[in-house]
Design an enzyme around this catalytic site. Structure first.
Site, mmCIF file in Angstrom:
data_model
loop_
_atom_site.group_PDB
_atom_site.id
_atom_site.type_symbol
_atom_site.label_atom_id
_atom_site.label_comp_id
_atom_site.label_asym_id
_atom_site.label_seq_id
_atom_site.Cartn_x
_atom_site.Cartn_y
_atom_site.Cartn_z
ATOM 1 N N ASN A 11 0.875 -1.180 0.000
ATOM 2 C CA ASN A 11 0.000 0.000 0.000
ATOM 3 C C ASN A 11 0.910 1.228 0.000
ATOM 4 O O ASN A 11 1.521 1.533 1.017
ATOM 5 C CB ASN A 11 -0.879 -0.059 1.259
ATOM 6 C CG ASN A 11 -1.666 1.218 1.488
ATOM 7 O OD1 ASN A 11 -1.763 2.071 0.609
ATOM 8 N ND2 ASN A 11 -2.238 1.347 2.683
ATOM 9 N N TRP A 12 0.978 1.874 -1.151
ATOM 10 C CA TRP A 12 1.894 3.025 -1.263
ATOM 11 C C TRP A 12 1.339 4.271 -0.575
ATOM 12 O O TRP A 12 2.043 5.268 -0.456
ATOM 13 C CB TRP A 12 2.193 3.318 -2.740
ATOM 14 C CG TRP A 12 3.213 2.390 -3.351
ATOM 15 C CD1 TRP A 12 3.735 1.271 -2.775
ATOM 16 C CD2 TRP A 12 3.832 2.524 -4.637
ATOM 17 N NE1 TRP A 12 4.650 0.696 -3.634
ATOM 18 C CE2 TRP A 12 4.721 1.435 -4.780
ATOM 19 C CE3 TRP A 12 3.715 3.437 -5.689
ATOM 20 C CZ2 TRP A 12 5.500 1.254 -5.930
ATOM 21 C CZ3 TRP A 12 4.480 3.246 -6.834
ATOM 22 C CH2 TRP A 12 5.367 2.173 -6.948
ATOM 23 N N LYS A 13 0.050 4.240 -0.185
ATOM 24 C CA LYS A 13 -0.580 5.406 0.456
ATOM 25 C C LYS A 13 -0.387 6.640 -0.452
ATOM 26 O O LYS A 13 -0.382 6.492 -1.665
ATOM 27 C CB LYS A 13 -0.026 5.609 1.868
ATOM 28 C CG LYS A 13 -0.119 4.311 2.694
ATOM 29 C CD LYS A 13 0.175 4.488 4.153
ATOM 30 C CE LYS A 13 0.036 3.136 4.847
ATOM 31 N NZ LYS A 13 0.219 3.216 6.292
ATOM 32 N N HIS A 97 -9.287 1.045 5.368
ATOM 33 C CA HIS A 97 -7.981 1.230 6.012
ATOM 34 C C HIS A 97 -8.160 2.177 7.198
ATOM 35 O O HIS A 97 -8.937 3.133 7.135
ATOM 36 C CB HIS A 97 -6.971 1.792 5.012
ATOM 37 C CG HIS A 97 -5.581 1.784 5.544
ATOM 38 N ND1 HIS A 97 -5.134 2.725 6.441
ATOM 39 C CD2 HIS A 97 -4.550 0.920 5.358
ATOM 40 C CE1 HIS A 97 -3.883 2.449 6.769
ATOM 41 N NE2 HIS A 97 -3.494 1.356 6.133
ATOM 42 N N GLU A 99 -6.491 4.550 8.244
ATOM 43 C CA GLU A 99 -6.262 5.970 7.935
ATOM 44 C C GLU A 99 -7.504 6.595 7.295
ATOM 45 O O GLU A 99 -7.779 7.777 7.493
ATOM 46 C CB GLU A 99 -5.012 6.122 7.042
ATOM 47 C CG GLU A 99 -3.746 5.889 7.860
ATOM 48 C CD GLU A 99 -2.543 5.382 7.084
ATOM 49 O OE1 GLU A 99 -2.539 5.440 5.843
ATOM 50 O OE2 GLU A 99 -1.603 4.893 7.747
ATOM 51 N N GLU A 167 -4.922 -5.033 10.830
ATOM 52 C CA GLU A 167 -3.859 -4.046 11.036
ATOM 53 C C GLU A 167 -4.083 -3.303 12.345
ATOM 54 O O GLU A 167 -4.901 -2.378 12.406
ATOM 55 C CB GLU A 167 -3.856 -3.021 9.896
ATOM 56 C CG GLU A 167 -3.594 -3.617 8.534
ATOM 57 C CD GLU A 167 -3.091 -2.552 7.576
ATOM 58 O OE1 GLU A 167 -1.971 -2.708 7.084
ATOM 59 O OE2 GLU A 167 -3.795 -1.553 7.346
ATOM 60 N N GLY A 173 3.205 2.021 10.762
ATOM 61 C CA GLY A 173 4.205 3.081 10.597
ATOM 62 C C GLY A 173 4.989 3.411 11.865
ATOM 63 O O GLY A 173 5.660 4.432 11.924
ATOM 64 N N SER A 212 3.934 -2.358 10.264
ATOM 65 C CA SER A 212 5.389 -2.456 10.433
ATOM 66 C C SER A 212 5.985 -3.795 9.997
ATOM 67 O O SER A 212 6.941 -4.277 10.609
ATOM 68 C CB SER A 212 5.778 -2.134 11.878
ATOM 69 O OG SER A 212 5.447 -0.785 12.179
ATOM 70 N N GLY A 233 2.982 -1.140 4.213
ATOM 71 C CA GLY A 233 3.008 0.275 3.845
ATOM 72 C C GLY A 233 4.422 0.698 3.477
ATOM 73 O O GLY A 233 4.902 0.455 2.370
ATOM 74 N N GLY A 234 5.119 1.302 4.437
ATOM 75 C CA GLY A 234 6.444 1.887 4.212
ATOM 76 C C GLY A 234 7.405 0.986 3.443
ATOM 77 O O GLY A 234 8.060 1.439 2.496
HETATM 78 P P1 PGA Z 1 3.286 0.137 7.553
HETATM 79 O O1 PGA Z 1 1.760 0.375 7.059
HETATM 80 O O2 PGA Z 1 3.763 -1.126 6.896
HETATM 81 O O3 PGA Z 1 4.033 1.360 7.070
HETATM 82 O O4 PGA Z 1 3.237 0.014 9.035
HETATM 83 C C1 PGA Z 1 0.878 -0.695 6.914
HETATM 84 C C2 PGA Z 1 -0.445 -0.219 6.376
HETATM 85 O O5 PGA Z 1 -0.939 0.833 6.799
HETATM 86 O O6 PGA Z 1 -1.038 -0.890 5.508
#
Ligand code: PGA
Length: 251
Positions: A11-13, A97, A99, A167, A173, A212, A233-234
């Site tokens: 997930n590149w956000k 998600h 967020e 998650e 993150g 993470s 994510g990251g």
């Molecule tokens: P992260 O994000 O790997 O940067 O912790 C995961 C996500 O929000 O899907």
């Protein structure tokens, strides 16, 4: 017994511009040159890069979206429907998600409607659930996660068209992760809830862990009971890191 085929999803956000196609190209090369991985590989770039990424024709990498509107079309300035995402070349759509739940006040009822829209467009949904740190500390993890899950999933869900993303919000993150035992426990509770709701097919849904995930912890997290992949994510932004996570599914 048959087991779900794992999914490693990036997930590149809100990250990525045209130049980021180079990371997709690099990932594709790594997937070809490294030993084969027993998992499906998905990247969800920002909406602006879906069509161009899918037009790269990288057969080992599926392309997905990070959100959609619950309706097919209409007067919703700035929104994108699941039908449009399919037209742009997406195979999957992440919905719910944390967020989006936090930044846009999305409720599980709305996520249910979005998931239906994803199914109606012929796409697969990755439905996300997870507790906050305060909820975890209060001992409410199961109640929160299963509550979000059952409301967010419409009856149209099958193991073919739906993936569950667990998650924990406090792990996203932050570099923090739950213990492998805690991940196995909640994934197993999700599995039980899925089989109660969807019968035998509940055993075949992929339940992927996110928060993470990185090359150094992927193998042990992916080995946990009822973990069928990762939502990253990251560490999905760099092809080498993401390939290091995919390595959890290499012999
Ligand atoms: P992260 O994000 O790997 O940067 O912790 C995961 C996500 O929000 O899907």
């Amino acid at each position: 017994m048959q087991k779900p085929h794992p999914l490693v999803a990036g997930n590149w956000k809100m990250n990525g511009v045209t130049a980021s196609h180079a990371e997709l190209e690099a990932l594709s090369t790594l997937l070809k040159t490294d030993s084969p991985a027993e998992c499906e590989v998905l990247i969800c770039p920002p909406a602006t890069l879906i069509a161009s990424s899918s037009n790269m024709g990288l057969s080992a990498i599926k392309i997905g979206a990070q959100d959609c509107h619950s309706e097919v079309s209409g007067a919703h300035t700035g929104d994108i429907s699941a039908v449009m995402l399919k037209d742009a070349g997406a195979d999957y759509v992440i919905v719910g998600h944390s967020e989006r739940r936090a930044d846009h006040d999305e409720s599980s009822d709305l996520i249910n409607a979005k998931t239906k829209a994803v199914h109606n467009a012929g796409l697969r949904a990755i439905v996300c659930v997870g507790e906050t740190d305060a909820e975890r500390v209060a001992g409410d993890t199961s109640t929160v996660v299963l509550g979000q899950l059952l409301v967010s999933l419409p009856d149209s869900c099958t193991s073919e068209n739906t993936v569950i993303g667990y998650e924990p919000v406090w792990a996203i993150g932050t570099g923090k992760t739950p213990t492998v035992e805690d991940v196995a426990d909640i994934h197993t509770e999700i599995r039980t809830a899925l089989t109660e709701r969807f019968g035998e097919d509940g055993a075949m849904f992929r339940i992927i862990y996110g928060g993470s995930v990185k090359p150094s912890n992927a193998k042990e997290l992916m080995a946990a009971l009822n973990v069928d992949g990762a939502l990253v994510g990251g560490a999905s932004l760099k092809a080498t890191d993401f390939n290091g996570i995919i390595a959890a599914y290499r012999a």
